[in-house]
Structure formats: C-alpha cells, structure tokens
Scaffold this motif. Structure first.
Motif, PDB file in Angstrom:
ATOM      1  N   VAL A  18       0.834  -1.208   0.000  1.00 48.18           N
ATOM      2  CA  VAL A  18       0.000   0.000   0.000  1.00 48.18           C
ATOM      3  C   VAL A  18       0.868   1.257   0.000  1.00 48.18           C
ATOM      4  CG1 VAL A  18      -1.707   1.310   1.334  1.00 48.18           C
ATOM      5  CG2 VAL A  18      -1.871  -1.171   1.216  1.00 48.18           C
ATOM      6  N   MET A  19       1.781   1.347   0.964  1.00 46.24           N
ATOM      7  CA  MET A  19       2.554   2.584   1.107  1.00 46.24           C
ATOM      8  C   MET A  19       3.614   2.727   0.020  1.00 46.24           C
ATOM      9  SD  MET A  19       1.026   4.009   3.541  1.00 46.24           S
ATOM     10  CE  MET A  19       2.007   5.479   3.705  1.00 46.24           C
ATOM     11  N   LYS A  43       7.361  -9.613  -2.250  1.00 44.76           N
ATOM     12  CA  LYS A  43       7.766 -10.941  -1.799  1.00 44.76           C
ATOM     13  C   LYS A  43       7.318 -11.989  -2.820  1.00 44.76           C
ATOM     14  CE  LYS A  43       7.501 -13.911   2.206  1.00 44.76           C
ATOM     15  NZ  LYS A  43       6.754 -14.177   3.434  1.00 44.76           N
ATOM     16  N   THR A  44       6.082 -11.843  -3.283  1.00 44.44           N
ATOM     17  CA  THR A  44       5.527 -12.859  -4.185  1.00 44.44           C
ATOM     18  C   THR A  44       5.462 -12.343  -5.614  1.00 44.44           C
ATOM     19  OG1 THR A  44       3.310 -12.055  -3.736  1.00 44.44           O
ATOM     20  CG2 THR A  44       4.077 -13.861  -2.364  1.00 44.44           C
ATOM     21  N   SER A  47       1.941 -10.637  -6.645  1.00 44.33           N
ATOM     22  CA  SER A  47       1.717  -9.214  -6.359  1.00 44.33           C
ATOM     23  C   SER A  47       2.690  -8.354  -7.158  1.00 44.33           C
ATOM     24  CB  SER A  47       1.752  -8.909  -4.861  1.00 44.33           C
ATOM     25  OG  SER A  47       3.020  -9.134  -4.347  1.00 44.33           O
ATOM     26  N   VAL A  77       8.661  -2.464   3.781  1.00 45.60           N
ATOM     27  CA  VAL A  77       8.185  -3.781   4.221  1.00 45.60           C
ATOM     28  C   VAL A  77       7.612  -3.645   5.626  1.00 45.60           C
ATOM     29  CG1 VAL A  77       9.799  -5.119   2.804  1.00 45.60           C
ATOM     30  CG2 VAL A  77      10.487  -4.371   5.089  1.00 45.60           C
ATOM     31  N   GLN A  81      10.184  -7.517   9.026  1.00 45.24           N
ATOM     32  CA  GLN A  81      11.114  -7.886   7.940  1.00 45.24           C
ATOM     33  C   GLN A  81      12.414  -7.080   7.997  1.00 45.24           C
ATOM     34  OE1 GLN A  81      10.497 -10.326   5.601  1.00 45.24           O
ATOM     35  NE2 GLN A  81       8.722 -10.747   6.881  1.00 45.24           N
TER      36      GLN A  81
HETATM   37  N1  LIG Z   1      -0.349   1.282   6.165  1.00 41.53           N
HETATM   38  C1  LIG Z   1      -0.150   2.396   6.871  1.00 41.53           C
HETATM   39  O1  LIG Z   1      -1.052   3.146   7.228  1.00 41.53           O
HETATM   40  C2  LIG Z   1       1.264   2.786   7.232  1.00 41.53           C
HETATM   41  C3  LIG Z   1       1.524   4.104   7.638  1.00 41.53           C
HETATM   42  C4  LIG Z   1       2.845   4.448   7.933  1.00 41.53           C
HETATM   43  C5  LIG Z   1       3.841   3.519   7.864  1.00 41.53           C
HETATM   44  N2  LIG Z   1       3.543   2.253   7.518  1.00 41.53           N
HETATM   45  C6  LIG Z   1       4.618   1.269   7.454  1.00 41.53           C
HETATM   46  O2  LIG Z   1       4.759   0.933   6.102  1.00 41.53           O
HETATM   47  C7  LIG Z   1       5.252  -0.393   5.991  1.00 41.53           C
HETATM   48  C8  LIG Z   1       4.471  -1.110   4.921  1.00 41.53           C
HETATM   49  O3  LIG Z   1       3.095  -1.101   5.236  1.00 41.53           O
HETATM   50  P1  LIG Z   1       2.021  -1.447   4.122  1.00 41.53           P
HETATM   51  O4  LIG Z   1       0.696  -1.216   4.759  1.00 41.53           O
HETATM   52  O5  LIG Z   1       2.360  -0.774   2.846  1.00 41.53           O
HETATM   53  O6  LIG Z   1       2.302  -3.038   3.988  1.00 41.53           O
HETATM   54  P2  LIG Z   1       1.839  -4.044   2.822  1.00 41.53           P
HETATM   55  O7  LIG Z   1       0.759  -3.430   1.997  1.00 41.53           O
HETATM   56  O8  LIG Z   1       1.593  -5.353   3.483  1.00 41.53           O
HETATM   57  O9  LIG Z   1       3.140  -4.178   1.890  1.00 41.53           O
HETATM   58  C9  LIG Z   1       4.276  -4.904   2.261  1.00 41.53           C
HETATM   59  C10 LIG Z   1       5.091  -5.144   0.995  1.00 41.53           C
HETATM   60  O10 LIG Z   1       6.325  -5.785   1.351  1.00 41.53           O
HETATM   61  C11 LIG Z   1       6.535  -6.912   0.500  1.00 41.53           C
HETATM   62  N3  LIG Z   1       7.402  -7.837   1.227  1.00 41.53           N
HETATM   63  C12 LIG Z   1       7.076  -8.677   2.244  1.00 41.53           C
HETATM   64  N4  LIG Z   1       8.185  -9.323   2.696  1.00 41.53           N
HETATM   65  C13 LIG Z   1       9.219  -8.877   1.927  1.00 41.53           C
HETATM   66  C14 LIG Z   1      10.609  -9.167   1.884  1.00 41.53           C
HETATM   67  N5  LIG Z   1      11.182 -10.039   2.741  1.00 41.53           N
HETATM   68  N6  LIG Z   1      11.380  -8.537   0.957  1.00 41.53           N
HETATM   69  C15 LIG Z   1      10.835  -7.646   0.089  1.00 41.53           C
HETATM   70  N7  LIG Z   1       9.525  -7.327   0.078  1.00 41.53           N
HETATM   71  C16 LIG Z   1       8.717  -7.945   0.990  1.00 41.53           C
HETATM   72  C17 LIG Z   1       5.137  -7.411   0.220  1.00 41.53           C
HETATM   73  O11 LIG Z   1       5.118  -8.249  -0.927  1.00 41.53           O
HETATM   74  P3  LIG Z   1       3.862  -9.269  -1.167  1.00 41.53           P
HETATM   75  O12 LIG Z   1       2.705  -8.401  -1.538  1.00 41.53           O
HETATM   76  O13 LIG Z   1       4.314 -10.118  -2.300  1.00 41.53           O
HETATM   77  O14 LIG Z   1       3.673 -10.024   0.114  1.00 41.53           O
HETATM   78  C18 LIG Z   1       4.428  -6.064  -0.018  1.00 41.53           C
HETATM   79  O15 LIG Z   1       4.717  -5.596  -1.323  1.00 41.53           O
HETATM   80  C19 LIG Z   1       5.152  -1.012   7.387  1.00 41.53           C
HETATM   81  O16 LIG Z   1       6.445  -1.110   7.950  1.00 41.53           O
HETATM   82  C20 LIG Z   1       4.331  -0.028   8.191  1.00 41.53           C
HETATM   83  O17 LIG Z   1       4.783   0.047   9.523  1.00 41.53           O
HETATM   84  C21 LIG Z   1       2.285   1.864   7.154  1.00 41.53           C
END
Ligand SMILES: NC(=O)c1ccc[n+]([C@@H]2O[C@H](COP(=O)([O-])OP(=O)(O)OC[C@H]3O[C@@H](n4cnc5c(N)ncnc54)[C@H](OP(=O)(O)O)[C@@H]3O)[C@@H](O)[C@H]2O)c1
Length: 277
Positions: A18-19, A43-44, A47, A77, A81
């Motif tokens: 998402v971010m 990761k996958t 996606s 991530v 991670q």
């Molecule tokens: N969402 C919020 O409101 C928000 C606000 C501020 C900060 N954050 C921070 O932003 C970060 C991401 O949040 P998000 O909501 O964007 O998460 P998300 O949508 O779950 O995205 C995570 C991404 O990381 C990939 N990934 C997982 N394991 C990995 C690895 N070992 N190596 C490389 N890529 C990998 C995933 O791939 P797959 O799709 O293939 O699994 C996915 O593309 C978090 O640390 C969170 O604390 C989030």
C-alpha cells in the motif's frame, strides 16, 4: 517540478505494498521520477505482476543485482522484515552513499543503522495512507550520517503526496499513534456519525457525503484560519441551540478522554511492534 534525481540514477522500493506503491505513484505521476529510474520489490511474484502492471515499472523478487546501483532505497516492508532486508542490502554490495529511507513503524534509526552495519545515510519517515489522495502527513528525521541535503531529498519524496515535516526522533512513537494510525480513528468517527445520520432519518449515502465533507471542511478551517479549534467550535454554538446540546452529549460520553487513551495505548503498542523480530 524538478526531477528527484538526475537522469540515469535510480530509486528502489523494497516492499511495494500500500505505502510503497502510493509513494512511487506520487513521484511518477508528478513527473519527479521517470518510470525507467524506478524499481520495486515484492515478496511474491503474483503481487509483483500486479504492481508492474499498475505502475509500469520493473518489479523483482530477487533484488540482489539491483541494490548496488540505487541512489535511494525506500524500505516499505513490515517492521518484522527489517532484519532480513537490512542483511540482504548489506550482502548485495550496497553503495556507501546510497540513501536509505525507512517507513517501518516503531523501528528506530539506531536499530536500522545497527541492522545495516554500514555508514550509509539513513532517514526514518512516518507517512500515512491519505498519501494515496495526495493529502498524506509524513514526518522525517535523519540518522548519524544523514546531512541536511539527505533530509531535503527525503522531503522531496514525501511532499508530492502531502505535507512533510522534519521532527525529533523522540516524537516518532507518538506521531505514529496520532497521524500514522489517525486515519483509522477518523474513519471510525466518520462511520459513527453517518450511522447517527441514519438514526435521525437520512439515507446512508447522503449521511456519508455530509459527514465526510464536514470533516474535510472542519480540518481546512483549522489549517487555513490558524484559529484554535475551540474558537471555531464556539462560532457554531448558538446559545440554547442544537450544537451545544450535541456537544454536551459528547462530553458526557467522555469523548476527549477516550481519544486520549486510544492514542496513549497506540503509542505504547508501536514501541513494542518496532522491537519485535
Ligand atoms: N499502512 C499504513 O497506514 C502505514 C503508515 C505508515 C507507515 N507504515 C509502514 O509501512 C510499511 C508497509 O506497510 P504497508 O501497509 O504498505 O504493507 P503491505 O501493503 O503489506 O506491503 C508490504 C510489501 O512488502 C513486501 N514484502 C514482504 N516481505 C518482503 C521481503 N522479505 N522482501 C521484500 N519485500 C517484501 C510485500 O510483498 P507481497 O505483496 O508479495 O507479500 C508487499 O509488497 C510497514 O512497515 C508499516 O509500519 C504503514
């Protein structure tokens, strides 16, 4: 607007969820980053294909060969991670001048630098999801090797998708709980008020339109007039009118202390999330 980087230099986003996608889209749509200067990692493969289709950039699962040439690496991530990704970057021959920008909730600069084990400049950032509509709120702070120029570069990453401020790192857990998680609180309040509209006889879609525009308008009033919210509230509150009746019910329900306790609890939780392996 000026490009983020000179031609031929690259930005890699590790974790295009998402971010990660939102920030990339903000930069690409505003012409600050050419598609062929950006790459992302998922990761996958499934996606990865979706992200490549949506953004028109290169997306990989194995980024070993891409790291050494990147000028900026944006880590998006999940916090759990962090250790794995930092080790992968170090082992992939990270260039010593590459700027690392992390948005991982609760993961301190000290921890990022120690997991990385190099002298690279590191910037920690905390954005929020309204970056999707260009109304995000991001804060940043720099690590040991981050110069004012690195902070300026980081601001250029987040400014296209909202406001960006530089703050002390000691505020990060509180800010994560307030503006990082904040949109979720606003959605709950918005939904509850729309339900309230339905309770007094309005169709749901009309109630939702009224409430969301009212929330937007009230936020803009605070930002654009610079007046205290209490003074703006007094403007709406006619003696013996309906607004004071509604406000007194909210105070009876302890709305202030409920909101304060929610942010307090979220602040406590974020500190634990960042420490979790
Ligand atoms: N969402 C919020 O409101 C928000 C606000 C501020 C900060 N954050 C921070 O932003 C970060 C991401 O949040 P998000 O909501 O964007 O998460 P998300 O949508 O779950 O995205 C995570 C991404 O990381 C990939 N990934 C997982 N394991 C990995 C690895 N070992 N190596 C490389 N890529 C990998 C995933 O791939 P797959 O799709 O293939 O699994 C996915 O593309 C978090 O640390 C969170 O604390 C989030």
């Amino acid at each position: 607007m000026e490009a983020l980087l000179p031609a031929g230099r690259t930005v890699g986003v590790i974790g295009a969820g998402v971010m990660g996608q939102t920030i990339l889209r903000g930069l690409i749509d505003r012409g600050l980053l050419a598609r062929d200067s950006a790459w992302a990692v998922t990761k996958t493969r499934a996606s990865g294909e979706k992200v490549a289709g949506a953004l028109g950039i290169r997306v990989a699962q194995d980024y070993n060969a891409l790291v050494a040439d990147a000028d900026i690496l944006l880590l998006c991530v999940k916090p759990a991670q962090a250790e794995k990704v930092m080790a992968a970057l170090r082992n992939a021959g990270l260039h010593p001048e590459t700027l690392i920008v992390s948005i991982l909730a609760g993961v301190s600069i000290e921890r990022l630098e120690s997991l990385l084990g190099t002298e690279n400049p590191v910037v920690r950032a905390m954005p929020n999801t309204p970056c999707v509509v260009g109304e995000g709120m991001t804060v940043i702070c720099g690590g040991r090797a981050a110069t004012p120029e690195h902070l300026t570069l980081a601001r250029h990453i987040f400014s296209p998708v909202g406001k960006c401020l530089t703050v002390e790192e000691s505020y990060f857990d509180a800010i994560t709980a307030l503006s990082g998680s904040g949109p979720a609180y606003m959605y709950l309040i918005l939904e509850a008020l729309a339900d309230a509209g339905v309770r007094v006889g309005l169709p749901r879609d009309l109630a939702l339109t009224l409430v969301s525009q009212t929330m937007l308008g009230a936020a803009r009033m605070v930002q654009q007039t610079g007046r205290h919210p209490a003074a703006l509230r007094d403007d709406v509150t006619t003696p013996a009118g309906c607004t004071i009746s509604g406000l007194l019910m909210l105070e009876d329900g302890k709305i202030r202390s409920v909101l304060a306790r929610a942010v307090e609890e979220a602040t406590r939780t974020v500190a634990q999330v960042g420490r979790a392996k």
